[in-house]
Motif scaffolding. Structure first.
Motif, mmCIF file in Angstrom:
data_model
loop_
_atom_site.group_PDB
_atom_site.id
_atom_site.type_symbol
_atom_site.label_atom_id
_atom_site.label_comp_id
_atom_site.label_asym_id
_atom_site.label_seq_id
_atom_site.Cartn_x
_atom_site.Cartn_y
_atom_site.Cartn_z
ATOM 1 N N LEU A 14 52.819 37.235 69.877
ATOM 2 C CA LEU A 14 53.289 35.980 70.614
ATOM 3 C C LEU A 14 54.573 35.401 69.958
ATOM 4 N N PHE A 15 54.736 35.645 68.739
ATOM 5 C CA PHE A 15 55.933 34.942 67.916
ATOM 6 C C PHE A 15 56.985 35.664 68.390
ATOM 7 N N ALA A 16 56.910 37.138 68.792
ATOM 8 C CA ALA A 16 57.946 37.796 69.279
ATOM 9 C C ALA A 16 58.478 37.466 70.473
ATOM 10 N N VAL A 104 60.670 49.675 68.862
ATOM 11 C CA VAL A 104 62.123 49.261 69.871
ATOM 12 C C VAL A 104 62.265 47.728 69.805
ATOM 13 N N TYR A 105 61.390 46.957 69.770
ATOM 14 C CA TYR A 105 61.529 45.497 69.836
ATOM 15 C C TYR A 105 62.239 45.202 68.369
ATOM 16 N N CYS A 106 61.590 45.586 67.513
ATOM 17 C CA CYS A 106 62.029 45.644 66.093
ATOM 18 C C CYS A 106 63.600 45.845 65.708
ATOM 19 N N VAL A 112 70.464 42.903 67.472
ATOM 20 C CA VAL A 112 71.062 41.635 67.992
ATOM 21 C C VAL A 112 71.423 40.608 66.872
ATOM 22 N N THR A 113 70.629 40.558 66.087
ATOM 23 C CA THR A 113 70.777 39.362 64.783
ATOM 24 C C THR A 113 72.137 39.916 64.098
ATOM 25 N N VAL A 162 67.243 34.183 61.735
ATOM 26 C CA VAL A 162 66.009 34.337 60.536
ATOM 27 C C VAL A 162 64.670 34.296 61.301
ATOM 28 N N VAL A 163 64.734 33.723 62.881
ATOM 29 C CA VAL A 163 63.312 33.600 63.369
ATOM 30 C C VAL A 163 63.312 34.952 64.067
ATOM 31 N N LEU A 164 64.040 35.614 64.598
ATOM 32 C CA LEU A 164 64.320 37.097 65.079
ATOM 33 C C LEU A 164 63.886 38.269 64.029
ATOM 34 N N ILE A 165 64.305 37.831 62.880
ATOM 35 C CA ILE A 165 64.106 39.014 61.789
ATOM 36 C C ILE A 165 62.613 38.589 61.239
ATOM 37 N N LEU A 166 62.127 37.497 61.159
ATOM 38 C CA LEU A 166 60.520 37.201 61.192
ATOM 39 C C LEU A 166 59.799 37.721 61.983
ATOM 40 N N SER A 167 60.255 37.740 63.236
ATOM 41 C CA SER A 167 59.231 38.463 64.216
ATOM 42 C C SER A 167 59.263 39.685 64.042
ATOM 43 N N ALA A 168 60.325 40.470 63.732
ATOM 44 C CA ALA A 168 60.423 42.155 63.700
ATOM 45 C C ALA A 168 59.590 42.154 62.202
#
Length: 197
Positions: A14-16, A104-106, A112-113, A162-168
């Motif tokens: 969900l966070f992703a 693939v998402y990670c 992208v980050t 940071v939000v994207l990296i945390l999701s990964a």
């Protein structure tokens, strides 16, 4: 223990989706300030050299990046949705599709980050070093347009990154935890079969 892992798994997926959505919203608004303060200074959009404020061409320079960033954000949303399509959020046992969706998402989130950080830092430098803020202030006072010399929206990419990296990271932690749980379950099943034999 499995309940905790499954609960964390749902939260990570969900966070992703939330992280990808945050990136999408950010991509829509990243050049709002630049548009508000600089677009009207361009006297002839068909000839970008004709401007009331030197350096205002940055608005046009950022357009290709902004389009790609927007497309990348949509791509991240689709990849995050793939986590749910492959039931990565609820599966007790992972299959190859779950590993692929997670991986693939990670990779995409980190890519992208990093890419957006490099691009935005370059545009921030261009904005601060090429825009004539004195001329912009005079223009805004004369024509009653917004005078914005802040780089807040450009700097906001740190938070989005940071939000994207945390999701990964969350998905990777979940995957490692999942693999350990699957191995321990297989070991228990194997020992149970050996005991019955």
């Amino acid at each position: 223990m499995y309940k905790k892992q499954l609960g964390f798994q749902k939260i990570a997926c969900l966070f992703a989706v939330i992280a990808a959505a945050v990136c999408f919203v950010y991509s829509l608004g990243i050049i709002t300030d630049i548009y508000d303060s600089l677009y009207s200074t361009m006297r002839n959009p068909s000839d970008l050299t004709q401007t009331s404020v030197p350096g205002s061409i940055i608005y046009y320079d950022m357009q290709p990046f902004n389009k790609t960033f927007l497309s990348s954000s949509i791509g991240l949303i689709l990849l995050a949705a793939a986590l749910f399509l492959t039931n990565t959020n609820v599966r007790r046992k992972y299959y190859i599709s779950n590993y692929i969706a997670t991986g693939v998402y990670c990779v995409a989130a980190v890519a992208v980050t990093v890419w957006s950080h490099i691009q935005i830092q370059g545009f921030k430098h261009q904005y601060l070093t090429t825009v004539d803020f004195e001329a912009l202030k005079e223009f805004s006072e004369m024509w009653k347009t917004p005078y914005i010399d802040s780089t807040f929206l450009l700097d906001l990419h740190y938070l989005v990154g940071v939000v994207l990296i945390l999701s990964a990271v969350g998905l990777i932690v979940n995957l490692v935890w999942k693999v350990k749980m699957m191995r321990s379950e297989e070991a228990l099943l194997k020992s149970g079969k050996e005991a019955l034999a």
